[in-house]
Scaffold this active site. Structure first.
Site, PDB file in Angstrom:
ATOM      1  CD  GLU A  73      -2.511   2.531  -3.430  1.00 20.75           C
ATOM      2  OE1 GLU A  73      -3.544   3.197  -3.562  1.00 20.75           O
ATOM      3  OE2 GLU A  73      -1.895   2.464  -2.352  1.00 20.75           O
ATOM      4  CG  ASP A 102      -1.779   1.210   1.335  1.00 23.50           C
ATOM      5  OD1 ASP A 102      -2.623   1.399   0.440  1.00 23.50           O
ATOM      6  OD2 ASP A 102      -1.620   1.978   2.300  1.00 23.50           O
TER       7      ASP A 102
END
Length: 743
Positions: free
Chosen positions: A463, A410
Site C-alpha cells: 500500500e 500497510d
C-alpha cells in the site's frame, strides 16, 4: 561462596547472575544445591528418577536465616541430577501441600552457539524457532524454553500463574554475546500464561508480553500463552500458480469482526468463518481473501492496525490452530489468503514493544524519527539489524507456518519518507541530506528478497500512495539499489481519480474526462492492484453508493458502471466487503454488514453483478493475462469527452479479445460506432444496465461487424450504449485478426 549480599539481591529480585548462585555448584567442601522458593515451608533433595512425593529424600535443604533461600551442602564431588520435594502451607483448615518439582537452575544453556551468533548479527532467518516460549524436552524433562531479547535490562524473569507472577522466583540467564535472556521451566506446557518482568537500569519494573509470543489472551487481558510452533506448510503448486502475474486476482477485503456476527453481537470464530465466509467469497467468484490485520491488538477500534503481538493470531476468533484451519479451508475452496501486515509502526501500550527493556529497543529514541504523529504510535528503527530481523522473521512466519498466500504491507509511504506527514524542523534528513528513509528501503528489499527466496509463489503487495519509483520492480542483486521488490502495488492514483470522477454529476463529466484517461499514462509503470478498500468507506467519506450523484436509479447505475469500469481496466482487483451489497452508509467496524439489504432487488442486483464480473474476469484471459503489460491494452476511443464515452480493447498473447465500453451519462447512445480488429459476430458478455442487475435493460443489440472503417480498423460495430453503464463484448468465434488499413 554465597555472600549475604547475594542473598539480599535474590530476595529483592535484583541478582545479576542467578545461575551463578542457584542450582548445583562445586564448592571447596563438595557439591551444594541452592534454591530460592518463596512461601515454602521446607525443601528436600530427591533422586532424579523420583516420580512421586513418597520417594525417599536424599537430604534436607536448610533455610538461610529468614530468607527464602534453601541450601544443601554435601561432600560429593561428582555432579548428579536431582529433583526437589517442596512443602507449602495449605489453605486454612487444609493439610500441608506437597509437590515434586525440577529445579530450573540445573539445566544447561538453551541457545546454541550458531543461534546466538546469528541473533547478535541480526541475520537469524527464523528467530521464532529459538526466541519466545517453546514446549520442549530437556535432560529427559518436559517443560518450556523461554528466551527474550532485552540487552539493556538488569534482570529479566518469567512470570505467570505458575509462580504467582513473582519476578523473584524465575530470573533468567543473560547470554551476553547476543543480549538474549533464557530459562527452561520444567513442568510447564502449552496453555500456560506468562509475561516477562524486566528490571531496567533505572530500577523500574516492566511487565511485558512476549514479542515472539505465538498466542495471546483475549483483550483486555494481555498475557502471552505458551503455544507450540506450527509446522511448516509450503504453498501447494496450485496456489503458486494462482498467485502468478498472468492469473486473475480478484480480492475480497474483509474485517473478520464485522463481516458477519452471530446473534448480532458475537464475533464468528475462525472455524465458523471457514464455514461461512469462505463459501460466500467463492460463490461471488473472488480468487483471494485479504484480511485486515489479525495479529493480536489491544484496541478493537484500530481494526488490527496497531498490533502488539505480531506472531499471535488474535484470540478474538480462536486459537492458532483454528486460524490454520481457516487458511486450509480457503485453499480447499480455491481461495488464496492475504494478510494485511503492519511493519511501519506499533502502539505505545505498556505491555508491548515500547521502551521494552527500559530503552528504545525497537523504536527510534528521537521522536523526529521514532514517533508517528498521525497515529500516536512508535516507528520501528529500521537501522537496527535485530529489529529488521524480527520483522522479516514475522513475515516469513505467517507465510511459512500458516501457508498464507502473501502479505499486503500497510503504510509503505510512511516508511519511505522521513518527512512523511511532518512539518519542517520535525524530521531528520538521511546521511545525504535527503528525505528518503534509506534504512527502510533496505529493510523492504531484504524483506521481499527473503520471502521470494524462502517462499516462492507467495505474494508481497504494497500500500504505497506516492510516485516512489520501482516499488514493484526487482532490487539489484546486492539489495543495495534497484526496486523494492514487491510483486504488486496498490494504485492509489487510479482510485482517487476514479472516485472523484464518478462522484461528479454527469452533466459536468465531459469537462473531467482526463480523470479516467490519465491512469493509462502510468498504468504499466508498476504492477498495480486497483483498490476500493476499507479506507474509502470510513472517516466521513461515506459509502461507494453514497458518493454517486443523482436519484436512486442513477446512484445504483453509477455504482454498477464504476464496477464495470474497474473490472475492465488493467490491473488486479480489490473490493472491500459491503461494496458488493451497495451498502448505503459507512462501514461500522463494531457491527455487522447489513445483510438485510439483499431483500431489496437493487442491492441484490449489485451483488449479482460483482459475481458475474468476477466470473467473466476469470473466464476471459484477455481481461487478466497481461494486466501488467502495455501490449494487453489498446484504446479504441479515449477522446469522446463530449459524450463521456470511453472504449478500449483488452487482449492476451493467444489472440483473445474483449472490448470495454463505458457510457457515463444517463443518456442512451444509439447507433454508436466503434472500430474493432476482428470481423464477424460479437456478443455481449457484461452489461451493467441489464435488468437482472437492477438496470433499465437497454441492450447493446450487437450483431456483426460492418465493412465501415472506424478508429483505424477495417471494420466496425454499430451499437446502442445503455445509460450510465459499462458493456463488455467478445467475438462469438475465435478471432481472425484483420490488418488495419494503411494510412
Amino acid at each position: 561462596m554465597l555472600t549475604p549480599q547475594d542473598i539480599t539481591l535474590l530476595q529483592q529480585g535484583q541478582h545479576p547472575e542467578p545461575f551463578a548462585v542457584l542450582g548445583m555448584h562445586q564448592t571447596p567442601g563438595g557439591l551444594c544445591v541452592r534454591v530460592f522458593l518463596p512461601a515454602v515451608l521446607s525443601v528436600e533433595l530427591l533422586a532424579a528418577n523420583s516420580r512421586d512425593v513418597a520417594a525417599l529424600p536424599l537430604a534436607q535443604l536448610q533455610r538461610q536465616g529468614d530468607s527464602d533461600l534453601f541450601v544443601w551442602q554435601g561432600t560429593e564431588r561428582e555432579r548428579f541430577d536431582y529433583r526437589l520435594l517442596v512443602r507449602r502451607a495449605g489453605a486454612p483448615g487444609q493439610d500441608v501441600q506437597q509437590e515434586l518439582i525440577d529445579d530450573p537452575y540445573r539445566f544447561p544453556l538453551l541457545l546454541g552457539q550458531t543461534d546466538a551468533w546469528l541473533l547478535a548479527e541480526g541475520r537469524h532467518q527464523r528467530p521464532f524457532e529459538c526466541l519466545g516460549a517453546h514446549p520442549r524436552r530437556c535432560l529427559d524433562v518436559d517443560g518450556v524454553a523461554f528466551a527474550v531479547w532485552a540487552p539493556n535490562a538488569r534482570r529479566v524473569s518469567v512470570v505467570g500463574d505458575f509462580n504467582q507472577w513473582d519476578g523473584r522466583r524465575h530470573p533468567m540467564r543473560l547470554r551476553r554475546e547476543c543480549g538474549v535472556w533464557e530459562l527452561f521451566l520444567p513442568g510447564l506446557a502449552a496453555g500456560a500464561l506468562y509475561k516477562f518482568e524486566l528490571l531496567t537500569q533505572q530500577g523500574e519494573l516492566l511487565l511485558k508480553a512476549d514479542p515472539y509470543g505465538l498466542r495471546a489472551e483475549l483483550r483486555p487481558r494481555t498475557a502471552s500463552v505458551v503455544q507450540a510452533l506450527p509446522p511448516a506448510r509450503p504453498l501447494a503448486p496450485e496456489r503458486v500458480r494462482a498467485n502468478a502475474f498472468d492469473q486473475p486476482i480478484s480480492i475480497y477485503e474483509v474485517h473478520l469482526g464485522s463481516w458477519r456476527q452471530q446473534d448480532g453481537w458475537r464475533w464468528l470464530s475462525y472455524r465458523e468463518l471457514a464455514e461461512t465466509l469462505v463459501p460466500y467469497a467463492r460463490e461471488l467468484g473472488f480468487t483471494h481473501l485479504e484480511l485486515l490485520p489479525i495479529s493480536e491488538h489491544p484496541y478493537d477500534g484500530s481494526w488490527g492496525y496497531q498490533p502488539v503481538g505480531l506472531f499471535a493470531p488474535t484470540a478474538r476468533h480462536g486459537t492458532p490452530e483454528d486460524f490454520r484451519y481457516f487458511v486450509e479451508a480457503a485453499h480447499e475452496a480455491g481461495l488464496g489468503v492475504i494478510l494485511d501486515w503492519v511493519p511501519a509502526h506499533f502502539p505505545t501500550d505498556s505491555h508491548g514493544l515500547a521502551n521494552f527493556d527500559g530503552t528504545p529497543l525497537y523504536e527510534h529514541a528521537d521522536p523526529r524519527e521514532g514517533f508517528h504523529q498521525d497515529w500516536n504510535t512508535l516507528i520501528y528503527n529500521f537501522g537496527r539489524h535485530e529489529v529488521c530481523n524480527y520483522l522479516i522473521a514475522n513475515a516469513l512466519y505467517w507465510v511459512e507456518r500458516f501457508g498464507v498466500d502473501g502479505l499486503r504491507v500497510d503504510a509503505v509511504a510512511s516508511m519511505l519518507y522521513r518527512d512523511y506527514s511532518r512539518a519542517e524542523g520535525q524530521w531528520l534528513p538521511n546521511r545525504y541530506g535527503g528525505r528518503e528513509n534509506l534504512e527502510a528501503m533496505a529493510f523492504l528489499r531484504r524483506l521481499n528478497h527473503t520471502i521470494g527466496t524462502e517462499c516462492p509463489g507467495a505474494l508481497m503487495m504494497a500500500e504505497e500512495s506516492t510516485s516512489f519509483p520501482g516499488v514493484s520492480r526487482p532490487p539489484s542483486p546486492d539489495l543495495q539499489g534497484g526496486g523494492l521488490g514487491f510483486h504488486e502495488k496498490w494504485n492509489m492514483g487510479w482510485m482517487n481519480d476514479s472516485l472523484r470522477y464518478f462522484a461528479r454529476d454527469p452533466v459536468h463529466r465531459s469537462h473531467h474526462h482526463h480523470e479516467l484517461t490519465f491512469g493509462l499514462v502510468y498504468a504499466f509503470s508498476e504492477n498495480f492492484v486497483l483498490p476500493l478498500s476499507h479506507d474509502e468507506v470510513v472517516h466521513g467519506k461515506g459509502s461507494l453508493l453514497g458518493r454517486m450523484p443523482g436519484d436512486d436509479w442513477q446512484r445504483f447505475a453509477g455504482l454498477r458502471s464504476l464496477y464495470g469500469y474497474m473490472w475492465g481496466f488493467p490491473g488486479k482487483k480489490l473490493l472491500f466487503m459491503g461494496g458488493e451489497l451497495a451498502q448505503p452508509g459507512e462501514w461500522q467496524a463494531q457491527g455487522s454488514l447489513p445483510w438485510q439489504l439483499l431483500d431489496d432487488p437493487r442491492h441484490a442486483g449489485v451483488q449479482r453483478l460483482v459475481r458475474d464480473l468476477n466470473r467473466v474476469y476469470r473466464h476471459f484471459s484477455a481481461l487478466h493475462a497481461l494486466d501488467h503489460q502495455a501490449r494487453g491494452f489498446d484504446w479504441i476511443a479515449h477522446d469522446d469527452a463530449s459524450q463521456s464515452v470511453l472504449s478500449w480493447l483488452r487482449h492476451d498473447d493467444q489472440g483473445q479479445l474483449v472490448v470495454v465500453l463505458c457510457n457515463l451519462t444517463p443518456l442512451p447512445r444509439p447507433a454508436y460506432r466503434i472500430g474493432v480488429p476482428v470481423a464477424g459476430e460479437w456478443r455481449e458478455i457484461i452489461n451493467t444496465d441489464a435488468a437482472i442487475y437492477g438496470g433499465s435493460g437497454v441492450a447493446t443489440a450487437v450483431a456483426a461487424t460492418e465493412a465501415e472503417p472506424a478508429h483505424g480498423q477495417a471494420q466496425s460495430l454499430r451499437l446502442t450504449l445503455p445509460p450510465l453503464a459499462c458493456v463488455m463484448l467478445a467475438p462469438v468465434v475465435a478471432p481472425t485478426l484483420v490488418p488495419a488499413p494503411q494510412p
